[in-house]
Motif scaffolding. Structure first.
Motif, PDB file in Angstrom:
ATOM      1  N   ALA A   6       1.165  -1.176   0.078  1.00  0.00           N
ATOM      2  CA  ALA A   6      -0.031  -0.051   0.177  1.00  0.00           C
ATOM      3  C   ALA A   6       1.257   1.491  -0.240  1.00  0.00           C
ATOM      4  CB  ALA A   6      -1.213   0.113   1.082  1.00  0.00           C
ATOM      5  N   PHE A   7       0.620   1.641  -0.350  1.00  0.00           N
ATOM      6  CA  PHE A   7       1.866   3.441  -0.984  1.00  0.00           C
ATOM      7  C   PHE A   7      -0.193   4.315  -0.532  1.00  0.00           C
ATOM      8  CE2 PHE A   7       3.456   0.843  -3.888  1.00  0.00           C
ATOM      9  CZ  PHE A   7       4.499   0.662  -4.066  1.00  0.00           C
ATOM     10  N   ALA A   8       0.963   5.443   0.220  1.00  0.00           N
ATOM     11  CA  ALA A   8       0.282   6.175   1.136  1.00  0.00           C
ATOM     12  C   ALA A   8      -0.198   7.850  -0.040  1.00  0.00           C
ATOM     13  CB  ALA A   8       1.046   7.009   2.146  1.00  0.00           C
ATOM     14  N   ALA A   9      -1.661   8.246   0.209  1.00  0.00           N
ATOM     15  CA  ALA A   9      -1.538   9.626  -0.949  1.00  0.00           C
ATOM     16  C   ALA A   9      -1.877  10.382  -0.280  1.00  0.00           C
ATOM     17  CB  ALA A   9      -3.260   8.343  -2.272  1.00  0.00           C
ATOM     18  N   ASN A  10      -1.730  11.113  -1.079  1.00  0.00           N
ATOM     19  CA  ASN A  10      -2.296  13.215   0.272  1.00  0.00           C
ATOM     20  C   ASN A  10      -3.243  12.949   0.190  1.00  0.00           C
ATOM     21  OD1 ASN A  10       0.552  13.161   0.251  1.00  0.00           O
ATOM     22  ND2 ASN A  10       0.618  14.476  -1.188  1.00  0.00           N
ATOM     23  N   ASP A  11      -4.472  12.601  -1.446  1.00  0.00           N
ATOM     24  CA  ASP A  11      -5.937  13.084  -1.170  1.00  0.00           C
ATOM     25  C   ASP A  11      -6.296  11.907  -1.696  1.00  0.00           C
ATOM     26  OD1 ASP A  11      -5.330  14.328  -3.743  1.00  0.00           O
ATOM     27  OD2 ASP A  11      -5.126  16.263  -3.118  1.00  0.00           O
ATOM     28  N   ARG A  12      -8.036  12.285  -1.563  1.00  0.00           N
ATOM     29  CA  ARG A  12      -8.729  10.825  -2.507  1.00  0.00           C
ATOM     30  C   ARG A  12      -8.466  11.037  -4.066  1.00  0.00           C
ATOM     31  NH1 ARG A  12     -13.749  10.464   1.390  1.00  0.00           N
ATOM     32  NH2 ARG A  12     -12.927  10.151   3.526  1.00  0.00           N
TER      33      ARG A  12
END
Length: 124
Positions: free
Chosen positions: A64-70
């Motif tokens: 899983a890679f973190a994203a800053n927003d949806r």
């Protein structure tokens, strides 16, 4: 805390095309590699996700890679599908993980479950 993760891939060129495209919306780029056997992706100067050519790739990985927003999760999903990924869960809230867990899942060309997730509430 993890420093880096490596997954085995069967066809390095196919996987380079997939990850170059799928990770771009997340701000993750190919930083290192020899082009024939391995490549490291990350945010300059640190590569934290590596792919390596294997004759018998391992499957069943979930990264899983973190994203800053949806919206970034949405762009990841679109780019990954366009690059040859297979749907494993369209972008959306996963309440069983938490009320603000917004994720999207794709299988890469070797069957690894790749996810982008934003854990922040929707901006209003």
């Amino acid at each position: 805390m993890l420093d880096h993760v490596t997954v085995g891939v069967e066809d390095i060129e196919r996987s380079l095309r997939f990850y170059d495209s799928a990770l771009r919306p997340l701000g993750i780029a190919r930083l290192y590699g020899d082009g024939n056997r391995f490549a490291g992706y990350g945010v300059n100067p640190k590569a934290f996700f590596w792919i390596g050519n294997r004759t018998n790739p391992q499957t069943g990985s979930h990264i899983a890679f973190a994203a800053n927003d949806r919206a970034t999760v949405d762009r990841f999903y679109e780019a990954a599908i366009a690059a040859g990924g297979k749907d494993n869960g369209r972008p959306g809230i996963r309440e069983h993980y938490g009320p603000d867990y917004y994720g999207a899942f794709v299988f890469d060309p070797d069957g690894h479950n790749i996810e982008a997730v934003c854990r922040l509430p929707e901006k209003g």
